[in-house]
Write a protein that holds these residues in place. Structure first.
Motif, PDB file in Angstrom:
ATOM      1  N   ILE A 181     -13.093  23.956 -21.066  1.00  0.00           N
ATOM      2  CA  ILE A 181     -13.623  25.316 -21.206  1.00  0.00           C
ATOM      3  C   ILE A 181     -14.485  25.407 -22.461  1.00  0.00           C
ATOM      4  N   ILE A 182     -13.996  24.840 -23.567  1.00  0.00           N
ATOM      5  CA  ILE A 182     -14.742  24.897 -24.825  1.00  0.00           C
ATOM      6  C   ILE A 182     -16.024  24.072 -24.738  1.00  0.00           C
ATOM      7  N   ILE A 183     -15.951  22.908 -24.108  1.00  0.00           N
ATOM      8  CA  ILE A 183     -17.144  22.072 -23.936  1.00  0.00           C
ATOM      9  C   ILE A 183     -18.198  22.830 -23.127  1.00  0.00           C
ATOM     10  N   THR A 184     -17.752  23.531 -22.087  1.00  0.00           N
ATOM     11  CA  THR A 184     -18.674  24.337 -21.278  1.00  0.00           C
ATOM     12  C   THR A 184     -19.333  25.421 -22.118  1.00  0.00           C
ATOM     13  N   LYS A 185     -18.546  26.070 -22.978  1.00  0.00           N
ATOM     14  CA  LYS A 185     -19.080  27.132 -23.836  1.00  0.00           C
ATOM     15  C   LYS A 185     -20.067  26.578 -24.864  1.00  0.00           C
ATOM     16  N   ILE A 186     -19.789  25.375 -25.382  1.00  0.00           N
ATOM     17  CA  ILE A 186     -20.719  24.747 -26.329  1.00  0.00           C
ATOM     18  C   ILE A 186     -22.028  24.417 -25.624  1.00  0.00           C
ATOM     19  N   ARG A 187     -21.921  23.899 -24.406  1.00  0.00           N
ATOM     20  CA  ARG A 187     -23.132  23.606 -23.615  1.00  0.00           C
ATOM     21  C   ARG A 187     -23.942  24.871 -23.380  1.00  0.00           C
ATOM     22  N   ASP A 188     -23.260  25.949 -22.991  1.00  0.00           N
ATOM     23  CA  ASP A 188     -23.959  27.214 -22.729  1.00  0.00           C
ATOM     24  C   ASP A 188     -24.614  27.750 -24.003  1.00  0.00           C
ATOM     25  N   LEU A 189     -23.945  27.567 -25.131  1.00  0.00           N
ATOM     26  CA  LEU A 189     -24.507  28.017 -26.411  1.00  0.00           C
ATOM     27  C   LEU A 189     -25.774  27.244 -26.748  1.00  0.00           C
ATOM     28  N   ILE A 190     -25.739  25.938 -26.539  1.00  0.00           N
ATOM     29  CA  ILE A 190     -26.915  25.097 -26.804  1.00  0.00           C
ATOM     30  C   ILE A 190     -28.088  25.538 -25.933  1.00  0.00           C
ATOM     31  N   ASN A 191     -27.797  25.823 -24.663  1.00  0.00           N
ATOM     32  CA  ASN A 191     -28.859  26.249 -23.739  1.00  0.00           C
ATOM     33  C   ASN A 191     -29.367  27.651 -24.074  1.00  0.00           C
ATOM     34  N   TYR A 192     -28.455  28.568 -24.379  1.00  0.00           N
ATOM     35  CA  TYR A 192     -28.834  29.963 -24.653  1.00  0.00           C
ATOM     36  C   TYR A 192     -29.704  30.060 -25.904  1.00  0.00           C
ATOM     37  N   LYS A 193     -29.354  29.272 -26.922  1.00  0.00           N
ATOM     38  CA  LYS A 193     -30.106  29.321 -28.176  1.00  0.00           C
ATOM     39  C   LYS A 193     -31.266  28.322 -28.197  1.00  0.00           C
ATOM     40  N   ASN A 194     -31.440  27.602 -27.065  1.00  0.00           N
ATOM     41  CA  ASN A 194     -32.515  26.609 -26.969  1.00  0.00           C
ATOM     42  C   ASN A 194     -32.460  25.594 -28.122  1.00  0.00           C
TER      43      ASN A 194
ATOM     44  N   PHE B  83     -17.864  11.582 -29.428  1.00  0.00           N
ATOM     45  CA  PHE B  83     -17.494  10.268 -28.895  1.00  0.00           C
ATOM     46  C   PHE B  83     -18.510   9.793 -27.858  1.00  0.00           C
ATOM     47  N   TYR B  84     -19.002  10.738 -27.046  1.00  0.00           N
ATOM     48  CA  TYR B  84     -19.982  10.397 -26.009  1.00  0.00           C
ATOM     49  C   TYR B  84     -21.423  10.453 -26.517  1.00  0.00           C
ATOM     50  N   GLY B  85     -21.580  10.696 -27.829  1.00  0.00           N
ATOM     51  CA  GLY B  85     -22.903  10.636 -28.430  1.00  0.00           C
ATOM     52  C   GLY B  85     -23.764  11.868 -28.235  1.00  0.00           C
ATOM     53  N   LEU B  86     -23.140  13.001 -27.887  1.00  0.00           N
ATOM     54  CA  LEU B  86     -23.910  14.213 -27.632  1.00  0.00           C
ATOM     55  C   LEU B  86     -24.017  15.111 -28.864  1.00  0.00           C
ATOM     56  N   LEU B  87     -23.066  14.991 -29.756  1.00  0.00           N
ATOM     57  CA  LEU B  87     -23.103  15.718 -31.020  1.00  0.00           C
ATOM     58  C   LEU B  87     -22.917  14.721 -32.157  1.00  0.00           C
ATOM     59  N   LYS B  88     -23.317  15.145 -33.365  1.00  0.00           N
ATOM     60  CA  LYS B  88     -23.145  14.284 -34.533  1.00  0.00           C
ATOM     61  C   LYS B  88     -22.656  15.141 -35.696  1.00  0.00           C
ATOM     62  N   SER B  89     -21.472  14.817 -36.206  1.00  0.00           N
ATOM     63  CA  SER B  89     -20.915  15.553 -37.340  1.00  0.00           C
ATOM     64  C   SER B  89     -21.220  14.819 -38.636  1.00  0.00           C
ATOM     65  N   ILE B  90     -21.718  15.544 -39.601  1.00  0.00           N
ATOM     66  CA  ILE B  90     -22.034  14.984 -40.916  1.00  0.00           C
ATOM     67  C   ILE B  90     -21.183  15.692 -41.957  1.00  0.00           C
ATOM     68  N   PRO B  91     -20.333  14.955 -42.688  1.00  0.00           N
ATOM     69  CA  PRO B  91     -19.461  15.581 -43.692  1.00  0.00           C
ATOM     70  C   PRO B  91     -20.247  16.458 -44.656  1.00  0.00           C
ATOM     71  N   GLN B  92     -19.694  17.612 -44.947  1.00  0.00           N
ATOM     72  CA  GLN B  92     -20.269  18.591 -45.875  1.00  0.00           C
ATOM     73  C   GLN B  92     -21.549  19.247 -45.362  1.00  0.00           C
ATOM     74  N   SER B  93     -22.007  18.848 -44.179  1.00  0.00           N
ATOM     75  CA  SER B  93     -23.254  19.418 -43.649  1.00  0.00           C
ATOM     76  C   SER B  93     -23.050  20.201 -42.357  1.00  0.00           C
ATOM     77  N   GLY B  94     -22.199  19.690 -41.469  1.00  0.00           N
ATOM     78  CA  GLY B  94     -21.953  20.393 -40.217  1.00  0.00           C
ATOM     79  C   GLY B  94     -22.121  19.498 -39.003  1.00  0.00           C
ATOM     80  N   THR B  95     -22.208  20.135 -37.838  1.00  0.00           N
ATOM     81  CA  THR B  95     -22.327  19.426 -36.563  1.00  0.00           C
ATOM     82  C   THR B  95     -23.704  19.700 -35.967  1.00  0.00           C
ATOM     83  N   PHE B  96     -24.361  18.633 -35.505  1.00  0.00           N
ATOM     84  CA  PHE B  96     -25.738  18.735 -35.025  1.00  0.00           C
ATOM     85  C   PHE B  96     -25.858  18.190 -33.604  1.00  0.00           C
ATOM     86  N   VAL B  97     -26.834  18.714 -32.870  1.00  0.00           N
ATOM     87  CA  VAL B  97     -27.152  18.186 -31.544  1.00  0.00           C
ATOM     88  C   VAL B  97     -27.754  16.799 -31.728  1.00  0.00           C
TER      89      VAL B  97
END
Length: 232
Positions: free
Chosen positions: A17-30, A63-77
């Protein structure tokens, strides 16, 4: 009902459910490759879940390479196009929880290869780590104690010695589920545990002596009982 109220048995469902919401957020905010996601706290509040729920979903996508977390910076597409990202997320959402036989098949395929690679690439430090886990396993078995976790730690030591970070990560990923099922189905009886001491020793010696073909063969022998359990 908030998602966090769902029982632990539905954790896989919650994650999807959360993965789906993250996907929708990425699409909604382009959002495009390199764009930053909102913080875990903000996502947790927006999705009405706990931060740990969000963190688990992000780690899976990472893990599947769709997001990238950087310490002290955040999570990026990650550096992947939106169409490909959506397609991969759909595939991830269709993945079922692995059954025990699938886990065993995956583990055996991985470990035949990691044993062979470890015999070629192992360092002195790897050998010392393997020997420590082997001794810990033997001690537990001789004291008639449950040694399932020590058994798997020995195999994880081999995976680390293989020098292949992807295989090592896969082993770490499936190990908790394997431990749970071993204990649930009582896979390793007392006789098999005692036999495991010699089989582990044989594998260790082949790796120590840098004999990849022999290490692979000894690992195959070690898994004979596990094969019989799953396919009898």
């Amino acid at each position: 009902m908030k998602i966090e109220a769902i029982t632990s048995n539905d954790s896989h469902k919650v994650q999807n459910i959360i993965i789906t919401k993250i996907r929708d957020l990425i699409n909604y905010k382009n959002l495009e490759p390199g764009d930053k996601l909102p913080s875990e706290r903000m996502l947790a509040e927006k999705f009405e879940v706990t931060r740990s729920n969000v963190r688990d979903a992000i780690q899976k996508l990472e893990f599947y390479g769709l997001l990238k977390s950087i310490p002290q910076s955040g999570t990026f597409v990650a550096n992947i196009g939106v169409i490909a990202l959506n397609g991969m997320i759909e595939d991830i959402l269709r993945l079922d929880e692995p059954d025990f036989k699938s886990l065993v098949e995956t583990r055996i395929l991985l470990e035949l290869k990691t044993a062979s690679l470890a015999a070629t690439r192992r360092t002195q430090e790897d050998l010392e780590h393997m020997k420590n886990t082997l001794d810990a396993y033997e001690k537990k078995v001789l004291n008639n104690e449950d040694a399932v976790q020590e058994d798997l730690l020995f195999h994880l030591a081999i995976a680390k010695a293989s020098g292949n970070s992807t295989m090592n990560t896969l082993m770490l990923t499936i190990t908790p589920e394997i431990i749970t099922n071993f204990e649930k189905y009582h896979v390793c009886d007392e006789n098999q545990a005692f036999l495991g001491i010699q089989e582990h020793t044989d594998i260790y010696e082949a790796i120590k002596n840098q004999e990849p073909a022999l290490a692979k063969e000894k690992m195959k022998i070690h898994f004979k009982a596990l094969y019989q359990f799953c396919y009898s």
